[in-house]
Design a protein around this motif. Structure first.
Motif, PDB file in Angstrom:
ATOM      1  N   GLY A  25       2.951  -8.426  -4.897  1.00  0.00           N
ATOM      2  CA  GLY A  25       3.839  -8.190  -3.767  1.00  0.00           C
ATOM      3  C   GLY A  25       5.145  -7.485  -4.080  1.00  0.00           C
ATOM      4  N   GLU A  26       5.240  -6.824  -5.209  1.00  0.00           N
ATOM      5  CA  GLU A  26       6.515  -6.214  -5.606  1.00  0.00           C
ATOM      6  C   GLU A  26       6.616  -4.719  -5.329  1.00  0.00           C
ATOM      7  OE1 GLU A  26       9.178  -7.736  -6.490  1.00  0.00           O
ATOM      8  OE2 GLU A  26       8.423  -9.725  -6.983  1.00  0.00           O
ATOM      9  N   ALA A  32      -0.360  -9.564   0.613  1.00  0.00           N
ATOM     10  CA  ALA A  32      -0.708 -10.041  -0.735  1.00  0.00           C
ATOM     11  C   ALA A  32      -2.156 -10.522  -0.817  1.00  0.00           C
ATOM     12  CB  ALA A  32       0.242 -11.159  -1.156  1.00  0.00           C
ATOM     13  N   ASP A  33      -2.690 -10.979   0.286  1.00  0.00           N
ATOM     14  CA  ASP A  33      -4.066 -11.482   0.289  1.00  0.00           C
ATOM     15  C   ASP A  33      -5.058 -10.458   0.868  1.00  0.00           C
ATOM     16  OD1 ASP A  33      -3.257 -11.561   2.924  1.00  0.00           O
ATOM     17  OD2 ASP A  33      -3.959 -13.610   3.291  1.00  0.00           O
ATOM     18  N   THR A  34      -4.749  -9.178   0.729  1.00  0.00           N
ATOM     19  CA  THR A  34      -5.641  -8.128   1.226  1.00  0.00           C
ATOM     20  C   THR A  34      -7.051  -8.341   0.686  1.00  0.00           C
ATOM     21  OG1 THR A  34      -3.851  -6.520   1.411  1.00  0.00           O
ATOM     22  CG2 THR A  34      -6.075  -5.636   1.224  1.00  0.00           C
ATOM     23  N   SER A  35      -8.014  -8.293   1.569  1.00  0.00           N
ATOM     24  CA  SER A  35      -9.411  -8.477   1.150  1.00  0.00           C
ATOM     25  C   SER A  35      -9.897  -7.244   0.396  1.00  0.00           C
ATOM     26  CB  SER A  35     -10.305  -8.707   2.366  1.00  0.00           C
ATOM     27  OG  SER A  35     -10.432  -7.502   3.112  1.00  0.00           O
ATOM     28  N   THR A 122      13.675  -1.530  -5.998  1.00  0.00           N
ATOM     29  CA  THR A 122      13.705  -2.279  -7.258  1.00  0.00           C
ATOM     30  C   THR A 122      12.633  -1.814  -8.235  1.00  0.00           C
ATOM     31  OG1 THR A 122      12.334  -3.987  -6.217  1.00  0.00           O
ATOM     32  CG2 THR A 122      14.724  -4.376  -6.249  1.00  0.00           C
ATOM     33  N   ASN A 123      11.804  -0.857  -7.839  1.00  0.00           N
ATOM     34  CA  ASN A 123      10.749  -0.330  -8.700  1.00  0.00           C
ATOM     35  C   ASN A 123      11.344   0.799  -9.555  1.00  0.00           C
ATOM     36  OD1 ASN A 123       8.382   0.500  -9.895  1.00  0.00           O
ATOM     37  ND2 ASN A 123       7.238   0.707  -7.978  1.00  0.00           N
ATOM     38  N   ALA A 124      12.200   0.405 -10.495  1.00  0.00           N
ATOM     39  CA  ALA A 124      12.974   1.363 -11.288  1.00  0.00           C
ATOM     40  C   ALA A 124      12.094   2.333 -12.065  1.00  0.00           C
ATOM     41  CB  ALA A 124      13.912   0.618 -12.228  1.00  0.00           C
ATOM     42  N   GLY A 125      10.993   1.853 -12.606  1.00  0.00           N
ATOM     43  CA  GLY A 125      10.113   2.736 -13.373  1.00  0.00           C
ATOM     44  C   GLY A 125       9.539   3.849 -12.523  1.00  0.00           C
ATOM     45  N   SER A 147      10.756  -8.536  -1.082  1.00  0.00           N
ATOM     46  CA  SER A 147      10.252  -8.727  -2.442  1.00  0.00           C
ATOM     47  C   SER A 147      10.222 -10.208  -2.791  1.00  0.00           C
ATOM     48  CB  SER A 147      11.176  -7.986  -3.421  1.00  0.00           C
ATOM     49  OG  SER A 147      11.006  -8.434  -4.729  1.00  0.00           O
ATOM     50  N   PRO A 148       9.097 -10.681  -3.343  1.00  0.00           N
ATOM     51  CA  PRO A 148       9.034 -12.091  -3.743  1.00  0.00           C
ATOM     52  C   PRO A 148      10.112 -12.469  -4.762  1.00  0.00           C
ATOM     53  CG  PRO A 148       6.842 -11.131  -3.787  1.00  0.00           C
ATOM     54  CD  PRO A 148       7.819 -10.006  -3.555  1.00  0.00           C
ATOM     55  N   SER A 149      10.507 -11.547  -5.625  1.00  0.00           N
ATOM     56  CA  SER A 149      11.490 -11.873  -6.664  1.00  0.00           C
ATOM     57  C   SER A 149      12.916 -11.488  -6.314  1.00  0.00           C
ATOM     58  CB  SER A 149      11.102 -11.200  -7.985  1.00  0.00           C
ATOM     59  OG  SER A 149      11.150  -9.799  -7.847  1.00  0.00           O
TER      60      SER A 149
END
Length: 167
Positions: A25-26, A32-35, A122-125, A147-149
């Protein structure tokens, strides 16, 4: 490592790490529970889309990318794409290789530009990679991603023009 068009039977190599990345989930706005069925449809069968895989010498899928029109009709000259690298292959240049391949393919396919609608701030990379490849952040939608975190963070809209070579 080799990058090629994906085949239907590549899904079995894509799904395990796609599931892990989506469940974290980031970085993606997917549930998050996509089939598996929904993930496969979303990744592999977008209208006008193409899917690529990066594979090692024994055929193991290390990463994948999908390329498609950002919008239909009058917006179809701008590409959009998604990228996922297996967590076990991170740090080996797979993401950059896929990015360069997809940018080249998008230009060859006649797209004029590429736009990303939702790069998590937050996805720095990923942001560093895209900026190193000439993308600019056009805008950031504040608190658009939960974001979960990190809680509510922004989503960047990123863009770059594509260069075309004559055949």
């Amino acid at each position: 490592m080799r990058i090629r068009d994906a085949h239907d039977d590549d899904w079995d190599g894509i799904w395990p790490f796609l599931r892990e990345i989506v469940a974290a989930g980031e970085t993606y706005c997917w549930p998050a529970d996509t089939s598996e069925e929904n993930a496969r449809a979303w990744w592999m069968t977008k209208p006008g889309g193409r899917v690529f895989v990066a594979v090692d010498e024994d055929g193991t899928v290390l990463g994948t990318a999908e390329l498609h029109p950002n919008q239909p009709a009058a917006g179809s000259h701008v590409a959009n794409a998604g990228f996922m690298v297996a967590p076990t292959a991170v740090g080996r240049g797979i993401g950059r290789a896929l990015a360069v391949h997809v940018l080249d393919q998008a230009a060859s396919d006649g797209y004029q530009a590429m736009q990303f609608n939702a790069v998590v701030e937050t996805n720095a990379g990923a942001i560093a990679l895209w900026q190193s490849l000439g993308f600019r952040i056009l805008a950031t939608v504040p608190a658009a991603f939960d974001s979960p975190s990190s809680g509510l963070v922004g989503l960047h809209i990123m863009h770059r023009m594509l260069e075309h070579t004559s055949a």
